[in-house]
Structures are given as C-alpha cells and as structure tokens.
Write an enzyme that holds these catalytic residues in place. Structure first.
Site, short mmCIF file in Angstrom:
data_model
loop_
_atom_site.label_atom_id
_atom_site.label_comp_id
_atom_site.label_asym_id
_atom_site.label_seq_id
_atom_site.Cartn_x
_atom_site.Cartn_y
_atom_site.Cartn_z
NE ARG A 31 4.14 -8.33 11.94
CZ ARG A 31 4.06 -7.17 11.27
NH1 ARG A 31 3.22 -7.04 10.27
NH2 ARG A 31 4.79 -6.14 11.62
CD GLU B 120 -2.47 -0.93 2.85
OE1 GLU B 120 -3.11 0.06 3.20
OE2 GLU B 120 -2.26 -1.90 3.58
CE LYS C 94 3.04 -0.01 4.91
NZ LYS C 94 2.42 -0.15 3.62
P1 ATP Z 1 2.39 -2.28 7.91
O1 ATP Z 1 1.68 -2.96 9.04
O2 ATP Z 1 3.80 -1.99 8.18
O3 ATP Z 1 1.66 -1.08 7.39
P2 ATP Z 1 1.25 -3.71 5.80
O4 ATP Z 1 1.06 -5.17 5.80
O5 ATP Z 1 0.04 -2.89 5.97
O6 ATP Z 1 2.39 -3.37 6.77
P3 ATP Z 1 1.60 -3.53 3.01
O7 ATP Z 1 2.11 -2.37 2.23
O8 ATP Z 1 0.18 -3.91 2.88
O9 ATP Z 1 1.95 -3.21 4.51
O10 ATP Z 1 2.52 -4.79 2.79
C1 ATP Z 1 2.87 -5.34 1.57
C2 ATP Z 1 3.23 -6.78 1.79
O11 ATP Z 1 4.27 -6.91 2.74
C3 ATP Z 1 2.04 -7.59 2.30
O12 ATP Z 1 1.97 -8.78 1.58
C4 ATP Z 1 2.39 -7.84 3.74
O13 ATP Z 1 1.84 -9.07 4.18
C5 ATP Z 1 3.92 -7.88 3.71
N1 ATP Z 1 4.47 -7.49 5.01
C6 ATP Z 1 4.18 -6.39 5.72
N2 ATP Z 1 4.83 -6.39 6.91
C7 ATP Z 1 5.56 -7.53 6.94
C8 ATP Z 1 6.44 -8.12 7.89
N3 ATP Z 1 6.72 -7.52 9.06
N4 ATP Z 1 7.01 -9.30 7.58
C9 ATP Z 1 6.76 -9.90 6.41
N5 ATP Z 1 5.94 -9.42 5.46
C10 ATP Z 1 5.34 -8.24 5.71
MG MG Z 2 -1.54 -3.88 4.53
#
Ligand code: ATP
Ligand code: MG
Length: 551
Positions: free
Chosen positions: A263, A38, A273
C-alpha cells in the site's frame, strides 16, 4: 530524495510481469481488473495508486477495468460517497467499462452461502462476538470448535433462513465457514461469512437484514464479473487462502487470481478513511475536501492536477516492499507539472509600503514581461512601476544581517524587472511599527553601467495592487509518521493553515484562461473561485517553490 524514484520507470512492474506470464501460460486469455472501493469515505492518494494500477494494467493488455462498489456494510456507507468516488476517478483521467455494486449480487451470494451449508461447509453459530474471538486461538495456540459446529445441515438451513427473516437479533447469530480451527492461517479458522444488521442499505433498502462479509462477497463478485486479476494490498495476503477456498467450494467456473502489492504510505499523512473521518468529525479540517487532506478531492481543491498524481503513481512504482514515500516526491510532481504550464506573476503576501522618493508623484512606467520564460505563446503581462509600491515584510531588514540578500537600510536591492533602489529611511508609527520604507532609485532609465546590489526582490505597484487573501497550507501533522503513533491527534500541526492579506496584480482578473499562477519567489497558487465575504480574491498555496522537508 531517492534519486531512482525521480527517474521514470519504464520496465514492467512485478504485477505486469505476473500478468504477462499468466497470459503466456494460458492461465487466462484476456485481462480484467476492477477498482473496488467501499463507499464509506472519500478516496485518498493511496486509492489513486490502486486506481492507477488497475486501470493502467487493463489498458496495457487491451483489457477491461470496472468500478465496483464493495457495499456490504451499510452501517458505514453513504450514497453521497458513491458520486464523489465516481467523479474523483473521472477527474484522475480514468474510464471504467461498467459499474457494479456488490449489493446487486446479494441474492446470488446468499444462494452460494446455502450451497456451502448444503455441502456441510458452513454453519450458523450462536456464540457471541467475544466468544468467537476467544475460541479462535492465537498464532501459537490452535482454536477450539464452536459447540454449534456440529449442527446438521438441515438445522443450519433452518437457522440461516431464520437469520434472513429477522428472527435473531444483531450479533446473536452469524454464518461461519467450516474449515479448520487449527489452521496456521488464522483467517481459515471458521471465518464469519454473514452477519445480521438491521439497517437500511443505500441500494437494496430494507430487503436484507443479513449482509455478507468482505471475504465472502469479494471473491464471488470478482468471479461473477469475470475478473482475471484481483489486485489488492498486502494486508490481504492471508485472505488469499480463503479467497481461493470459497471459489473452489462454491464450484465457481471463473477463478480470478489474487495478487498483492504494497500500500502507499506517505510521510506526514494518514491514509485511512477511518482516521481521516476523525479529522473531519472533530473539525480539525473543514471537510473531506479540505486542501490539506490527502484525499483526491482535497488535492484537487489545493490545486494538484491529474497529471501530477499520475506522474507520482508512476514514480513510486508497484512492489511488495512496505515503505514510506517522501512528501517531497509528491510535491516535486506538482512542481514539475505546473512549471511547464503556469504563468508567472508577482504577488506580495506580507505587504509593507515602499516609497521611491526621487521619482515624480505621478510617475508611471509600463514594463512588459512574458507570462512564461520559455513558452512565449502564453502572452505578456504588463506591470507598472510607480512611486508607491509594496514589497514583502520579510524582504526588508532595518539592521545588517550577514548573508541577507534582500533590502537593508542603507543598502541596495534590485526590484525584479526594474530599478535598483537604496533604502534611506524608515517611517514608524507611534508603536514603533514600520509604516513605510523610503528609498531612492539609483538607476533611472537613462543611467548606464552595472550597479552592485544585494539581491533581487519581488514587488507590486500600488497602481496594480489588488487586495487578495492568501491561504498558506502546510502539512496537517508535525511528525513524519503520524500513522505509527498511538494517538495521531496529538501530532496535529496547528500552523497548517495561515491566512494572509496581501496583493496580487490586478491582471489576474483579465486572464480568464489562467487559474494557477507561479507567484515569483513564493510558490504556485490556485485562484479559489469562491470569493471572501468582502469580495476579496482568494488564492490557495499549492506548493512552495523549493523543497522544505529536509531530513
Ligand atoms: P482505508 O483503510 O483507507 O479505509 P480501504 O482499503 O478500506 O482503505 P477500500 O475502499 O476498500 O479502502 O479500497 C479500495 C481499494 O484501494 C482496495 O483494493 C485497497 O486495497 C486499495 N487501497 C486502499 N488504501 C490503499 C493504499 N494506501 N495504497 C494502495 N492501495 C490502497
Ligand atoms: Mg477495505
């Protein structure tokens, strides 16, 4: 340190095993993955794990990995993040085949919503957000049907059209799937598919005022792009029910399969984020790319290399087990990488003057040292011994300390690559602060025989000394699991950046090829290209030479 983590994993990980099986069972005949960020912040090291998995899996099976911006929430997104994310992925060493935006498919996703309404599988609800929550029930109690659930298909089509045309205000109506309000999966209790937001979108501008939710758009984007394996983190495990329900009911021909892995959680860090953006907003750090941030941009600015991050992702592996990875592991990966390629030099971070009284005023002796103990092709560094040198304050003690392997008044120490000296006197200023240490050297060139000395210390001669500012970075948090605390802001390490004024060898200016140095006994440092106001060189400490975070 978990020793097994230090051994590289070469066996198939569980995702690769699943994919091999899916290929064998003809569930798919090619492999396509995607990295779906995102654009609402900078990527962090957790995302590096996801990037690494998606791209490396595609590569292993001669498949494709695309980059898809999951841009369904214009309230939080920003076009600037799109460029940063692209450059971060390239810097990590991965190449996507195509770039997609979920917003490119808004029209198709909208048509699928209409299809669900026509199948009597979706309805426009006018309960408030709070009411929807109350009606949803809990893990132990079933939910209740919304009073709007039984509207006719025709009514729903009209209401949805009204949502699209801006008739309703934000939050006063939404489109929900009609599934089962007593499902054991709370996600299946009539999840919201579309919401109203009167906000200009960075890609589609003012075209839409209704936006699909992640659960609705994600599976449709995967299917439209031809993704075969939709890999995501474990918190989406329950969403898989909904993922498959939507694809089935929109009659999608492509049926991507969702698989979940754990994760990345990292000690002393926060990988979210939303929470990282608080550190930026509250100016606890200088920005998303502050060298203390666990963002890809921060790690890059700190001096981490793409190799070290890939090595880290390989070592942590991919499993379904949730656990914390030790910070030592990440630090060891960068040490291992820099150890191979980084020239050695000496720098004095906390300087104190030392005068060798028994050598002549203009004494100058050139000493040649290979830049790397094993890789001699990196060339030789020339250092100069002179009467006046600098050593580190922490390498001198006026009083005897048992076990202290440095310079003590009345005792001897060896200057790295050079003489053995003995401290004979200290000069202090009127405030009793040490001004300089007077020494005598005890093994000038022609002297033979082995001298006894306390230890070996690093130094820099005043002939070579170039003033520099050292940025000594440390962990942002002073607890191992800040993510688990109610208010992580209460656990900020206020010594996470210490700035020191010291000296480096002036040869660093000549070596345009090197920007990273191992300053002996101090650590690995990156020359920061931006100079300070008074044109002093700046060095970031990437990592110290030894593990620090003992259990
Ligand atoms: P955040 O909680 O930091 O905002 P998010 O999952 O909302 O993370 P996205 O931009 O949606 O952020 O993530 C893109 C991809 O990265 C998704 O497939 C998500 O599952 C993966 N991802 C995010 N955080 C992690 C993590 N700590 N470890 C492994 N994969 C991750
Ligand atoms: Mg997300």
């Amino acid at each position: 340190m978990k020793n097994n983590l230090l051994k590289k994993k070469s066996r198939l990980n569980f995702i690769q095993k699943i994919i091999s099986k899916d290929l064998k069972n003809k569930k798919c005949d090619y492999i396509q993955t995607r990295f779906p960020p995102e654009p609402n912040g900078f990527l962090h090291i957790g995302h590096a794990k996801s990037i690494h998995l998606n791209f490396s899996v595609a590569k292993k099976y001669d498949g494709i990995c695309n980059l898809r911006f999951d841009d369904t929430n214009p309230k939080k997104e920003n076009a600037e993040y799109i460029d940063i994310i692209k450059s971060n992925i390239k810097w990590l060493g991965f190449k996507w085949k195509k770039i997609y935006f979920t917003s490119q498919n808004f029209e198709k996703i909208y048509q699928y919503a209409i299809k669900l309404i026509q199948k009597n599988l979706a309805y426009v609800d006018q309960l408030s957000k709070e009411e929807i929550k109350q009606y949803r029930g809990t893990l132990s109690t079933p939910g209740r049907n919304s009073p709007f659930r039984n509207q006719t298909i025709q009514e729903n089509l009209i209401l949805f059209e009204k949502m699209k045309s801006g008739y309703f205000s934000e939050g006063s109506a939404c489109l929900r799937a009609k599934i089962d309000m007593s499902s054991p999966f709370i996600i299946m209790r009539d999840p919201v598919l579309y919401r109203i937001m009167f906000i200009e979108h960075h890609q589609t501008k003012k075209k839409w005022c209704i936006y699909p939710l992640y659960d609705f758009s994600h599976c449709i984007s995967d299917a439209l792009e031809g993704v075969t394996h939709s890999l995501c983190t474990l918190e989406f495990q329950e969403n898989r029910e909904l993922y498959n329900w939507i694809l089935k009911n929109i009659d999608s021909i492509n049926k991507p399969m969702q698989y979940e892995y754990s994760r990345l959680n990292l000690e002393y860090s926060i990988l979210s984020k939303r929470k990282l953006s608080i550190l930026v907003e509250k100016k606890i750090v200088s920005g998303w790319d502050d060298p203390r941030m666990p963002t890809i941009s921060g790690l890059k600015k700190r001096g981490y290399t793409p190799n070290s991050i890939q090595d880290f992702c390989n070592r942590i592996g991919f499993t379904k087990k949730e656990h914390y990875i030790e910070l030592d592991l990440l630090e060891n990966c960068i040490r291992n990488d820099l150890n191979k390629s980084t020239p050695r030099s000496m720098a004095v971070i906390n300087p104190i003057k030392l005068i060798i009284s028994n050598i002549p005023e203009n004494y100058k002796e050139n000493i040649f040292i290979p830049y790397h103990p094993k890789n001699h092709s990196m060339g030789t560094n020339k250092i100069t011994l002179s009467k006046e040198i600098y050593i580190d304050k922490s390498d001198f003690s006026e009083y005897y300390i048992p076990g202290y392997k440095r310079l003590i008044l009345g005792k001897k120490v060896k200057l790295r690559y050079s003489l053995v000296i003995k401290a004979v006197e200290i000069k202090k200023d009127k405030n009793e602060k040490i001004n300089s240490i007077i020494c005598i050297c005890t093994n000038l060139k022609n002297k033979t025989g082995i001298e006894e000395f306390n230890g070996i210390i690093h130094w820099i001669s005043n002939k070579d000394a170039l003033p520099a500012k050292f940025f000594l970075y440390d962990r942002i948090f002073n607890v191992k699991f800040p993510e688990l605390k109610n208010n992580f802001l209460n656990y900020i390490n206020n010594k996470s950046l210490i700035i020191k004024n010291g000296f480096v060898n002036k040869n660093v200016l000549k070596n345009k090829n090197f920007s990273t140095y191992q300053f002996e006994r101090e650590g690995y440092f990156l020359l920061n290209k931006s100079k300070t106001d008074n044109k002093k060189l700046k060095f970031n400490r990437i990592v110290s030479l030894k593990q620090k975070w003992k259990k």
